[in-house]
Design a protein around this motif. Sequence first.
Motif, PDB file in Angstrom:
ATOM      1  N   LEU A  27       0.864  -1.180   0.000  1.00 40.65           N
ATOM      2  CA  LEU A  27       0.000   0.000   0.000  1.00 40.65           C
ATOM      3  C   LEU A  27       0.896   1.223   0.000  1.00 40.65           C
ATOM      4  N   GLY A  28       0.784   2.067  -1.032  1.00 35.14           N
ATOM      5  CA  GLY A  28       1.719   3.174  -1.171  1.00 35.14           C
ATOM      6  C   GLY A  28       1.086   4.544  -1.186  1.00 35.14           C
ATOM      7  N   PHE A  29       1.835   5.521  -0.701  1.00 29.80           N
ATOM      8  CA  PHE A  29       1.449   6.931  -0.759  1.00 29.80           C
ATOM      9  C   PHE A  29       2.603   7.701  -1.371  1.00 29.80           C
ATOM     10  N   GLY A  30       2.306   8.533  -2.357  1.00 32.42           N
ATOM     11  CA  GLY A  30       3.351   9.291  -3.028  1.00 32.42           C
ATOM     12  C   GLY A  30       3.065  10.783  -3.007  1.00 32.42           C
ATOM     13  N   ASN A  52       3.120  23.528  -7.416  1.00 33.65           N
ATOM     14  CA  ASN A  52       2.611  22.259  -7.926  1.00 33.65           C
ATOM     15  C   ASN A  52       2.572  21.249  -6.784  1.00 33.65           C
ATOM     16  N   ARG A  53       1.413  20.643  -6.605  1.00 36.72           N
ATOM     17  CA  ARG A  53       1.262  19.600  -5.587  1.00 36.72           C
ATOM     18  C   ARG A  53       0.575  18.396  -6.224  1.00 36.72           C
ATOM     19  N   ASN A  54       1.253  17.258  -6.194  1.00 38.55           N
ATOM     20  CA  ASN A  54       0.707  16.040  -6.766  1.00 38.55           C
ATOM     21  C   ASN A  54       0.832  14.900  -5.763  1.00 38.55           C
ATOM     22  N   PHE A  55      -0.240  14.143  -5.616  1.00 38.40           N
ATOM     23  CA  PHE A  55      -0.274  13.050  -4.650  1.00 38.40           C
ATOM     24  C   PHE A  55      -0.829  11.789  -5.307  1.00 38.40           C
ATOM     25  N   SER A  56      -0.404  10.649  -4.793  1.00 37.84           N
ATOM     26  CA  SER A  56      -0.878   9.378  -5.334  1.00 37.84           C
ATOM     27  C   SER A  56      -1.111   8.371  -4.218  1.00 37.84           C
ATOM     28  N   LEU A  57      -2.071   7.495  -4.441  1.00 39.72           N
ATOM     29  CA  LEU A  57      -2.368   6.391  -3.533  1.00 39.72           C
ATOM     30  C   LEU A  57      -2.409   5.126  -4.380  1.00 39.72           C
ATOM     31  N   SER A  58      -1.669   4.117  -3.977  1.00 46.24           N
ATOM     32  CA  SER A  58      -1.547   2.929  -4.823  1.00 46.24           C
ATOM     33  C   SER A  58      -1.652   1.638  -4.024  1.00 46.24           C
ATOM     34  N   PHE A 202       8.618  10.965  -4.447  1.00 46.84           N
ATOM     35  CA  PHE A 202       8.907   9.755  -3.699  1.00 46.84           C
ATOM     36  C   PHE A 202       7.610   9.079  -3.272  1.00 46.84           C
ATOM     37  N   LYS A 203       7.731   7.796  -2.888  1.00 46.46           N
ATOM     38  CA  LYS A 203       6.609   7.028  -2.377  1.00 46.46           C
ATOM     39  C   LYS A 203       7.036   6.299  -1.108  1.00 46.46           C
ATOM     40  N   ILE A 204       6.087   6.108  -0.224  1.00 43.71           N
ATOM     41  CA  ILE A 204       6.277   5.324   0.980  1.00 43.71           C
ATOM     42  C   ILE A 204       5.329   4.129   0.896  1.00 43.71           C
ATOM     43  N   TYR A 205       5.859   2.928   1.110  1.00 49.27           N
ATOM     44  CA  TYR A 205       5.052   1.714   1.020  1.00 49.27           C
ATOM     45  C   TYR A 205       4.902   1.040   2.380  1.00 49.27           C
ATOM     46  N   LEU A 206       3.692   0.553   2.649  1.00 49.69           N
ATOM     47  CA  LEU A 206       3.423  -0.335   3.770  1.00 49.69           C
ATOM     48  C   LEU A 206       3.253  -1.727   3.192  1.00 49.69           C
ATOM     49  N   LEU A 207       4.087  -2.660   3.605  1.00 48.20           N
ATOM     50  CA  LEU A 207       4.080  -4.019   3.069  1.00 48.20           C
ATOM     51  C   LEU A 207       3.394  -4.957   4.061  1.00 48.20           C
TER      52      LEU A 207
END
Length: 208
Positions: A27-30, A52-58, A202-207
């Motif tokens: 589960l990632g947040f960027g 500029n602000r861009n966010f992602s959830l994956s 960058f992204k941070i992942y929870l595994l």
Amino acid sequence: MKKQILTAIAVLGCLCGYAQTKGTSALGFGANVHSSKTKNENLPENTSNTTNRNFSLSYGLFVKDNAKLGVELNYGKNKNSNTEGFESSTKSYGANVTYQQYYPLIKKLYAYAGARAGYGETRQESSPDPTYGNIKGNQYTIGAYGGVTWFVSKRFAFETSLLSANAFYATYKQKTIGTSVIEHKQTNFDLSTSGVFRDLGFKIYLLF
């Protein structure tokens, strides 16, 4: 004793490889945040600001060892303004399907190469001059990208993108004063660097 040592080594090997093994979910947040200010030396009172602000959830699933298939949702908001009162704001929404292959470098540091296909929608509003109108766009993208990932532990990982190449097709509708509507289409191929070379992406992942 020898058997116990071999067992301990095997357990440690499983723990180190846990993050990239088949069946692991990620589960990632960027975030990608960038701001700049431009000042005219001849007219110091005339400055412009860009944010500029861009966010992602994956969510991704390792379908095999060191290979992850995933989906990603994106949201962005870009704002431009100057001291003369002009202001424009662009919001973007999108989704991607991604595939990433990981390659071990040093200990917990991995390089990766990925491919993605996605769809996005943008909406731009400008003020106070209505001649710029409101613009709505749809964009279809296919591309490749790469970077590095640090699997800090079996539960957390940090990832950054270093290089990307994208081809996209887009359509735009611009509505100006009254009922005037302008439509145009655009195709483009883009090769760019990101991450440590330009913006901090960058992204941070929870595994798990």
